[in-house]
Design a protein around this motif. Structure first.
Motif, PDB file in Angstrom:
ATOM      1  N   GLU A 105       1.779   7.292  -6.463  1.00 40.47           N
ATOM      2  CA  GLU A 105       0.784   8.283  -6.866  1.00 40.47           C
ATOM      3  C   GLU A 105       1.114   9.687  -6.372  1.00 40.47           C
ATOM      4  O   GLU A 105       0.809  10.673  -7.041  1.00 40.47           O
ATOM      5  N   LEU A 106       1.746   9.788  -5.193  1.00 37.48           N
ATOM      6  CA  LEU A 106       1.925  11.094  -4.567  1.00 37.48           C
ATOM      7  C   LEU A 106       3.344  11.636  -4.620  1.00 37.48           C
ATOM      8  O   LEU A 106       3.546  12.831  -4.365  1.00 37.48           O
ATOM      9  N   ALA A 107       4.318  10.777  -4.923  1.00 35.18           N
ATOM     10  CA  ALA A 107       5.720  11.211  -4.846  1.00 35.18           C
ATOM     11  C   ALA A 107       6.001  12.417  -5.717  1.00 35.18           C
ATOM     12  O   ALA A 107       6.564  13.415  -5.268  1.00 35.18           O
ATOM     13  N   LEU A 151       0.827  -1.202   0.000  1.00 31.11           N
ATOM     14  CA  LEU A 151       0.000   0.000   0.000  1.00 31.11           C
ATOM     15  C   LEU A 151       0.866   1.260   0.000  1.00 31.11           C
ATOM     16  O   LEU A 151       0.568   2.238  -0.697  1.00 31.11           O
ATOM     17  N   ALA A 152       1.968   1.215   0.755  1.00 28.71           N
ATOM     18  CA  ALA A 152       2.875   2.362   0.820  1.00 28.71           C
ATOM     19  C   ALA A 152       3.504   2.632  -0.547  1.00 28.71           C
ATOM     20  O   ALA A 152       3.665   3.795  -0.953  1.00 28.71           O
ATOM     21  N   MET A 153       3.845   1.572  -1.270  1.00 21.56           N
ATOM     22  CA  MET A 153       4.426   1.747  -2.605  1.00 21.56           C
ATOM     23  C   MET A 153       3.417   2.368  -3.565  1.00 21.56           C
ATOM     24  O   MET A 153       3.761   3.237  -4.371  1.00 21.56           O
ATOM     25  N   LEU A 154       2.140   1.926  -3.479  1.00 20.95           N
ATOM     26  CA  LEU A 154       1.110   2.488  -4.337  1.00 20.95           C
ATOM     27  C   LEU A 154       0.902   3.976  -4.042  1.00 20.95           C
ATOM     28  O   LEU A 154       0.801   4.803  -4.967  1.00 20.95           O
ATOM     29  N   VAL A 155       0.822   4.300  -2.758  1.00 18.80           N
ATOM     30  CA  VAL A 155       0.625   5.701  -2.372  1.00 18.80           C
ATOM     31  C   VAL A 155       1.818   6.546  -2.798  1.00 18.80           C
ATOM     32  O   VAL A 155       1.666   7.667  -3.309  1.00 18.80           O
TER      33      VAL A 155
END
Length: 231
Positions: free
Chosen positions: A175-177, A168-172
């Motif tokens: 998207e947000l980086a 989940l952290a990788m997906l977020v």
């Protein structure tokens, strides 16, 4: 002091009181905690972590070096290329084997050390004032065989939670980086790292407490123990 009074006392000790009470327990049962430290905890920290981790890192660096050499060979039919392929494949097998052994030993020693510490602390609190005290041998031969399966289920469920959290952290992050980096720069990146580490530490706390719940609660284990730990 009876059991109910002792429990009420322990519920209001506060942050620093936890360390004070922990020191008192260790000091009053030096023998068994010394045995736990030298037989279970030190092997977990030194032999397993450092030796296997160092060997694993060494193998991984060799694989990276051989892979780099492989990319510099244009002709795939040469003996040198085939030799490097076999060499890399063999090192990958060894690398995976080392990590499997390391993971297994860490799991075993974690179960043993957690069981020994939790039951020693529990008996020292709940059996306060009694002459009898659980021994290291009783923990290893009597309690561990009855509890290791439930503790392993909790451990594997915690691993699943960590995997899901990192996914989940990788997906977020994906998207947000870029937006965060563009609008908030370094400060935004630091905030994202802080939030990730906060969640990671929280999961570690839940895992540790769920291990205690699994050992002291005869029925709860796995995700049920983790739910109780979060509460």
């Amino acid at each position: 002091m009876n059991r109910e009074q002792e429990q009420q006392k322990m519920e209001v000790v506060g942050f620093f009181g936890v360390y004070q009470e922990s020191f008192k327990i260790v000091q009053s049962h030096t023998k068994i905690f010394t045995q736990i430290t030298f037989i279970l905890i030190l092997p977990l920290l030194s032999f397993i972590f450092f030796i296997f981790k160092q060997q694993s890192n060494l193998l991984f660096n060799e694989i990276l070096h051989d892979s780099h050499e492989l990319t510099n060979i244009n002709n795939h039919d040469t003996p040198q290329y085939q030799h490097l392929i076999r060499k890399i494949s063999s090192k990958w097998d060894t690398f995976l084997f080392f990590n499997l052994i390391s993971f297994t030993l860490i799991l075993i020693f974690s179960i043993l050390s957690t069981t020994a510490v939790v039951y020693t602390v529990a008996t020292s609190i709940y059996a306060a004032g009694k002459e009898t005290m659980i021994s290291f041998t009783e923990v290893i031969t009597g309690i561990v065989p009855k509890t290791w399966k439930r503790l392993m289920v909790t451990f594997l469920c915690a691993i699943l939670d960590f995997l899901a959290y990192n996914f989940l952290a990788m997906l977020v992050t994906w998207e947000l980086a870029k937006p965060v980096r563009n609008y908030f720069g370094v400060a935004g990146s630091i905030i994202m790292v802080f939030l990730y580490l906060s969640g990671f530490v929280y999961l570690i706390m839940v895992w540790k407490i769920s291990s205690v719940v699994t050992l002291l609660d005869g029925k709860a284990c796995g995700f049920e123990a983790m739910k109780k730990a979060r509460n």
